[in-house]
Design an enzyme around this catalytic site. Structure first.
Site, PDB file in Angstrom:
ATOM      1  N   SER A   1       0.855  -1.191   0.000  1.00  0.00           N
ATOM      2  CA  SER A   1       0.000   0.000   0.000  1.00  0.00           C
ATOM      3  C   SER A   1       0.885   1.233   0.000  1.00  0.00           C
ATOM      4  CB  SER A   1      -0.873   0.020   1.261  1.00  0.00           C
ATOM      5  OG  SER A   1      -1.505   1.285   1.400  1.00  0.00           O
TER       6      SER A   1
ATOM      7  N   TYR B   1      -1.544  -1.462  10.429  1.00  0.00           N
ATOM      8  CA  TYR B   1      -1.708  -1.558   8.971  1.00  0.00           C
ATOM      9  C   TYR B   1      -0.407  -1.179   8.260  1.00  0.00           C
ATOM     10  CZ  TYR B   1      -3.906  -1.067   4.351  1.00  0.00           C
ATOM     11  OH  TYR B   1      -4.236  -1.204   3.023  1.00  0.00           O
TER      12      TYR B   1
HETATM   13  N1  LIG Z   1      -8.788  -0.005  -1.457  1.00  0.00           N
HETATM   14  C1  LIG Z   1      -7.677   0.710  -1.388  1.00  0.00           C
HETATM   15  O1  LIG Z   1      -7.698   1.927  -1.603  1.00  0.00           O
HETATM   16  C2  LIG Z   1      -6.380   0.038  -1.051  1.00  0.00           C
HETATM   17  C3  LIG Z   1      -5.233   0.835  -1.009  1.00  0.00           C
HETATM   18  C4  LIG Z   1      -4.010   0.227  -0.725  1.00  0.00           C
HETATM   19  C5  LIG Z   1      -3.936  -1.133  -0.487  1.00  0.00           C
HETATM   20  N2  LIG Z   1      -5.085  -1.873  -0.508  1.00  0.00           N
HETATM   21  C6  LIG Z   1      -4.936  -3.312  -0.262  1.00  0.00           C
HETATM   22  O2  LIG Z   1      -5.534  -4.017  -1.344  1.00  0.00           O
HETATM   23  C7  LIG Z   1      -5.959  -5.293  -0.893  1.00  0.00           C
HETATM   24  C8  LIG Z   1      -7.382  -5.515  -1.325  1.00  0.00           C
HETATM   25  O3  LIG Z   1      -8.181  -4.518  -0.730  1.00  0.00           O
HETATM   26  P1  LIG Z   1      -9.596  -4.060  -1.319  1.00  0.00           P
HETATM   27  O4  LIG Z   1      -9.622  -2.599  -1.231  1.00  0.00           O
HETATM   28  O5  LIG Z   1      -9.851  -4.730  -2.604  1.00  0.00           O
HETATM   29  O6  LIG Z   1     -10.544  -4.602  -0.145  1.00  0.00           O
HETATM   30  P2  LIG Z   1     -11.921  -5.415  -0.149  1.00  0.00           P
HETATM   31  O7  LIG Z   1     -12.365  -5.408   1.260  1.00  0.00           O
HETATM   32  O8  LIG Z   1     -12.817  -4.936  -1.227  1.00  0.00           O
HETATM   33  O9  LIG Z   1     -11.431  -6.883  -0.565  1.00  0.00           O
HETATM   34  C9  LIG Z   1     -10.589  -7.642   0.274  1.00  0.00           C
HETATM   35  C10 LIG Z   1     -10.942  -9.103   0.098  1.00  0.00           C
HETATM   36  O10 LIG Z   1     -10.062  -9.855   0.929  1.00  0.00           O
HETATM   37  C11 LIG Z   1     -10.824 -10.835   1.596  1.00  0.00           C
HETATM   38  N3  LIG Z   1     -10.179 -11.202   2.848  1.00  0.00           N
HETATM   39  C12 LIG Z   1      -9.953 -10.398   3.919  1.00  0.00           C
HETATM   40  N4  LIG Z   1      -9.381 -11.112   4.901  1.00  0.00           N
HETATM   41  C13 LIG Z   1      -9.258 -12.378   4.436  1.00  0.00           C
HETATM   42  C14 LIG Z   1      -8.737 -13.564   4.993  1.00  0.00           C
HETATM   43  N5  LIG Z   1      -8.243 -13.623   6.247  1.00  0.00           N
HETATM   44  N6  LIG Z   1      -8.749 -14.696   4.236  1.00  0.00           N
HETATM   45  C15 LIG Z   1      -9.256 -14.672   2.980  1.00  0.00           C
HETATM   46  N7  LIG Z   1      -9.773 -13.586   2.414  1.00  0.00           N
HETATM   47  C16 LIG Z   1      -9.751 -12.439   3.138  1.00  0.00           C
HETATM   48  C17 LIG Z   1     -12.183 -10.195   1.834  1.00  0.00           C
HETATM   49  O11 LIG Z   1     -13.189 -11.161   2.071  1.00  0.00           O
HETATM   50  C18 LIG Z   1     -12.380  -9.416   0.544  1.00  0.00           C
HETATM   51  O12 LIG Z   1     -13.052 -10.188  -0.429  1.00  0.00           O
HETATM   52  C19 LIG Z   1      -5.746  -5.298   0.621  1.00  0.00           C
HETATM   53  O13 LIG Z   1      -4.524  -5.973   0.896  1.00  0.00           O
HETATM   54  C20 LIG Z   1      -5.635  -3.833   0.963  1.00  0.00           C
HETATM   55  O14 LIG Z   1      -4.889  -3.621   2.131  1.00  0.00           O
HETATM   56  C21 LIG Z   1      -6.295  -1.324  -0.792  1.00  0.00           C
END
Ligand SMILES: NC(=O)c1ccc[n+]([C@@H]2O[C@H](COP(=O)([O-])OP(=O)(O)OC[C@H]3O[C@@H](n4cnc5c(N)ncnc54)[C@H](O)[C@@H]3O)[C@@H](O)[C@H]2O)c1
Length: 254
Positions: free
Chosen positions: A141, A154
């Site tokens: 991230s 985080y």
């Molecule tokens: N959305 C953003 O702006 C952003 C920015 C930087 C990094 N991220 C990172 O991107 C990744 C995806 O995030 P997103 O925004 O798509 O979130 P999201 O919540 O839409 O999707 C995350 C998915 O991961 C699954 N998940 C969570 N914990 C789990 C576990 N223990 N076992 C199996 N599945 C699990 C959830 O069920 C969900 O389907 C994450 O690692 C997040 O930290 C997101």
């Protein structure tokens, strides 16, 4: 079709960045094992991708448990005979006053965001080396390098992912296994829509996004998927050990 025939595991595939990337991978010819603890969400993504004709297997499970990683790798080998790509993406974002955080909360976040990445890599690396190498892409991230109060766990997890990525790249790139991570900024996902709700609506979040991310909008999950597909493909054959921002210049701004 630059991923034609490649066998890929995507974690966190039921939602957000994982689901958007699954769509791009399916359109570019990859065969997929989709991992998530949200079983209904996995089925929803599989249904949505039916028209692409991609071969898709579902692996429900918690990435913080070794059994999930082993099941996902075994499923890819059984279904597709090889493993070429791991998009290690599942993660959670929680925050709160550091003094109020107890060990259980800390461990829960680190177990999913960092231990989960290690477990998936540990299970996948031997299978990928057996296939002559491949590409691992981990989701870090922008918050690995730019953070704010309340995100100690985080940020620690996301900075740890950069370390894991670089160390694995140094260990395995000479054997054809490339390892990179991506550093998303504000991406249009359910994670951020939940954050908007907590803040009182998208109207509250939009000015913050404009202020922090010069692109002045959220990045789509397909835009992230396009970067991941590039890193998964042979087009990125010279890139390993990199932490690549996809943040609309957020990390370039003062
Ligand atoms: N959305 C953003 O702006 C952003 C920015 C930087 C990094 N991220 C990172 O991107 C990744 C995806 O995030 P997103 O925004 O798509 O979130 P999201 O919540 O839409 O999707 C995350 C998915 O991961 C699954 N998940 C969570 N914990 C789990 C576990 N223990 N076992 C199996 N599945 C699990 C959830 O069920 C969900 O389907 C994450 O690692 C997040 O930290 C997101």
């Amino acid at each position: 079709m630059r991923l034609q025939g490649k066998s890929a595991i995507i974690t966190g595939a039921a939602s957000g960045i994982g689901a958007g990337t699954a769509e791009v991978f399916a359109e570019q010819g990859a065969r997929l094992v989709l991992v998530d603890r949200d079983i209904d969400g996995l089925h929803g993504v599989q249904d949505a991708l039916a028209a692409t004709g991609a071969e898709i297997r579902l692996c429900p499970g918690d990435v913080s448990e070794r059994a999930t990683a082993e099941a996902a790798v075994a499923m890819a080998l059984e279904a597709f005979g090889r493993l070429d790509v791991l998009f290690n993406n599942a993660g959670v974002m929680t925050s709160g006053d550091f003094a109020e955080w107890d060990e259980d909360r800390w461990d829960e976040l680190l177990d999913i965001n960092l231990r989960g990445m290690y477990l998936m890599c540990h299970a996948a690396v031997p299978a990928m080396l057996a296939a002559g190498g491949g590409s691992i892409i981990n989701t870090s991230s922008v918050m690995a390098v730019l953070t704010e109060p309340g995100y100690e766990a985080y940020t620690t997890s996301k900075a740890g992912i950069v370390g894991l990525t670089k160390a694995l790249a140094v260990s395995y790139t000479d054997r054809g296994l490339r390892v990179n991570c991506i550093q998303p900024g504000w991406i249009d996902t359910p994670m951020n829509r939940r954050l908007a709700e907590e803040l009182g609506g998208m109207d509250k979040l939009t000015p913050l996004i404009r202020q922090q991310q010069p692109l002045s909008r959220m990045i789509t999950t397909r835009e992230v998927g396009n970067l991941v597909a590039f890193l998964a493909s042979d087009d990125s054959s010279g890139i390993s050990g990199a932490a690549i921002p996809i943040d609309g210049a957020a990390s370039a701004a003062i």
